[in-house]
Design a protein around this motif. Sequence first.
Motif, short mmCIF file in Angstrom:
data_model
loop_
_atom_site.label_atom_id
_atom_site.label_comp_id
_atom_site.label_asym_id
_atom_site.label_seq_id
_atom_site.Cartn_x
_atom_site.Cartn_y
_atom_site.Cartn_z
N MET A 1 3.83 7.45 -19.88
CA MET A 1 2.87 8.07 -19.34
C MET A 1 3.06 8.05 -17.60
O MET A 1 3.43 7.10 -17.23
CB MET A 1 1.31 7.49 -19.59
N LYS A 2 2.81 9.12 -17.22
CA LYS A 2 3.08 9.41 -15.79
C LYS A 2 2.22 8.83 -14.80
O LYS A 2 1.00 8.76 -15.08
CB LYS A 2 3.03 11.01 -15.53
N LYS A 3 2.77 8.05 -13.91
CA LYS A 3 1.70 7.17 -13.11
C LYS A 3 1.16 8.40 -12.01
O LYS A 3 1.68 9.17 -11.59
CB LYS A 3 2.55 6.45 -12.02
N PRO A 4 -0.16 8.14 -11.56
CA PRO A 4 -0.83 8.89 -10.66
C PRO A 4 0.07 8.74 -9.35
O PRO A 4 0.25 7.83 -8.81
CB PRO A 4 -2.26 8.49 -10.52
N TYR A 5 0.03 10.02 -8.64
CA TYR A 5 1.00 10.02 -7.42
C TYR A 5 -0.04 9.86 -6.04
O TYR A 5 -1.12 11.08 -6.23
CB TYR A 5 1.75 10.99 -7.49
N VAL A 6 -0.09 8.93 -5.32
CA VAL A 6 -0.84 8.93 -4.20
C VAL A 6 0.01 8.85 -2.88
O VAL A 6 0.92 8.33 -2.72
CB VAL A 6 -1.69 7.60 -4.18
N ALA A 7 -0.40 9.95 -1.84
CA ALA A 7 0.45 9.97 -0.70
C ALA A 7 -0.33 9.40 0.15
O ALA A 7 -1.63 9.51 0.49
CB ALA A 7 0.37 11.64 -0.27
N ILE A 8 0.16 8.72 1.29
CA ILE A 8 -0.34 7.76 2.39
C ILE A 8 0.11 8.38 3.58
O ILE A 8 1.33 8.96 4.01
CB ILE A 8 0.16 6.32 2.34
N VAL A 9 -0.79 9.12 4.32
CA VAL A 9 -0.60 9.49 5.66
C VAL A 9 -1.15 8.86 6.84
O VAL A 9 -2.34 8.82 7.03
CB VAL A 9 -1.02 11.17 5.83
N ASP A 10 -0.36 7.96 7.45
CA ASP A 10 -0.69 7.02 8.51
C ASP A 10 0.47 6.69 9.45
O ASP A 10 1.52 6.59 8.95
CB ASP A 10 -1.09 5.67 7.81
N ASP A 11 0.13 6.87 10.76
CA ASP A 11 1.31 6.78 11.77
C ASP A 11 1.34 5.28 12.01
O ASP A 11 2.53 4.68 12.70
CB ASP A 11 0.90 7.50 13.13
N ASP A 12 0.62 4.27 11.63
CA ASP A 12 0.81 2.80 11.57
C ASP A 12 1.72 2.32 10.40
O ASP A 12 1.27 2.45 9.22
CB ASP A 12 -0.49 2.18 11.57
#
Length: 511
Positions: A1-12
Motif C-alpha cells: 500500500m502506498k504511503k501518504p505523502y506529506v510535504a514540509i515547507v519550512d526555512d528552519d
Amino acid sequence: MKKPYVAIVDDDSSFAAYLRTFLSLRGYEARCYTRGDEILASMKQNEPPDVVLLDVMMPGLDGLATLRALKGSRPETQVIMLSGRSQVSTIVEAVRLGAADYVVKPDDPEGLGEIALDVAIKNAIEKNRLVAELSELRQQLSDDEDRSVWGNSEKMRAIATVIEQVADSDVTVLIRGESGVGKELVSRAIHQRSTRHNKPFVKVNCAALPAELLESELFGHERGAFTGAATTRIGKFEQADGGTLMLDEIGEMKPALQAKLLHVLQDAEFTKLGSNKRIEVDVRVVAATNRDLERMLLSGDFREDLYYRLKVIELTVPALRERREEIPTLTDFFVARYSRKYNRPARPISDELRQLFQQYDWPGNIRELENMIKRVVILQDEHLVIREIQQNMQRAAAAAVQVAASVPAMAGVGAPGLSGGAPQMPAVPAFPFPPQIEPEPTDELGAEAAPDEINGSLAAVAKAAALKAERAAIEHTLRQVHWNRRKAAQILGVSYKTLLNKIKECGISRA
C-alpha cells in the motif's frame, strides 16, 4: 500500500529534519522544501502531496501567500499551517484562505503538540479519502463518457438542446460527423435521457462485418440457416427490444440489407435468417455515419427511402478543431480518468503541450486526443506526444505545399510557387483543404472572371490556379499557428520575407 505523502515547507532546517523523522516514524513519506516557491514549482512537475505542512513565517513568499497560491492552483490540496505561536488574526486568515487546520509547532515536553499535529494530519488524509470516494461515486452515477463529449461551445450546447427536445420521443435520429468526434456518445446521451433508459442500449458497427454476417448479427438466424449456423441465435434487434439500437457506420450497409432494415423501421417486425416466423420488436433506432449519404444517393449506393426514414432528426457533431475551447476541459478529463484507471500520478499537462493542442487540427478528433493523453499518463512523458504533433503539423504543411506545387506541374508550365519550399514530390491530396483546386477562370489578381475574359493561355490559367492553391496552404498554416508568421514560414519552408510577400500577393488578411 502506498504511503501518504506529506510535504514540509519550512526555512528552519533543524525543525524540518525533526518533522521528517516524526512523520517517517508514523508511516508517512516526507519531503522537505525551504521556500514557498519551491513547493509550488514541485507541484507543477511532480505528484502533488496528500498534505502540506506550511510554516507561517518564511522569507520571500510567506506562509499565507504560499497558501493562497496553493489553493489557487489546486483547491483540493490539504494544507496545515504551522506557527511558533498562536495568533488569532493569522488563524482566521488561514482558515478563510482554505487551510485544513492550524497547529502551533510542537515544543512542549509532554508531547501535546505532537499529538495535535498527528491528529491534524490524520484528519486531513481522511478528508482526502472521503472527497475521493464522493468524487468516484459521482463519476459512476453520471456516465463519464457521456459527459466528456459535452463542452461549453455554442455548437455543442445546440446539440444538447436538440437531444433534450427529442429524447423522450421515439423518432429515428441520424448523427453525422467525422470519425472520432463522439457520435456514439451522442447516441448514448439520447438513450439515457429517453423513457427507454432502463432498457438495453445496443450498438452495431455496420462496417465491421460483411453483408451476410451483418444480417445475421442484426436479425439473428435459425440453426442450419447457413454454413456454420450450428445453433439458433437472436439478433441485435431482439437484444435491444424496448431500448435503443445504434447503427454505427450506416453508410457501409449494402443496399439489399438496407431494404430489410427499412421494412423493420416501418413495420416494427422482421424474420430471422432461415425462418418464416415474424418477430415484433419495439426498438428506437439511432444511426451514425461519416459518409456523404447525399453523394451515395446519386450513385445508387444508399436507398433514398431509407435515407429519409432515418433522418427524421439530423444532428451533425462538429469536429474538435471547430470547438477548440473545449480542448482544455477534455484534456483534464482524460488525464483524471486514465490516471485513476492506470494508477498513475495525475500530473498536470505542461503549457507547451497545451499550446500545441490548441494549434493542432486533430484529424482524429476526440479519439486522437484521448489516445495521446493516455500515452502521456501511462509513460509519464510528454516528449513523444509533442514530437508526434509537431511531425503531423509539418507533414500537413508539406502536403499543402505539394498541392500548390502540383498545379503548375500538371499544367506543364513553370508557374511560380513558394520559393524555398519543400522538395517536389507527387502530390498527395490527403490534406484537410477544400478540394476545389482545379483551375478556374481568374484574372491576374486571382479574382473570378468570366470565361470570355480568358485569353486562352495555359500559363495564365496555371498561374491563377497556383496562386489559389498557395493561398489555401498559407491561410491554413497561419490558422494553425494563430497567425505567428515566423512559425508559419518555418513550417512552410520559406523565408519570413518570402511569406510576407506571398501574404500580400494573395491578399490574405487576418479576419
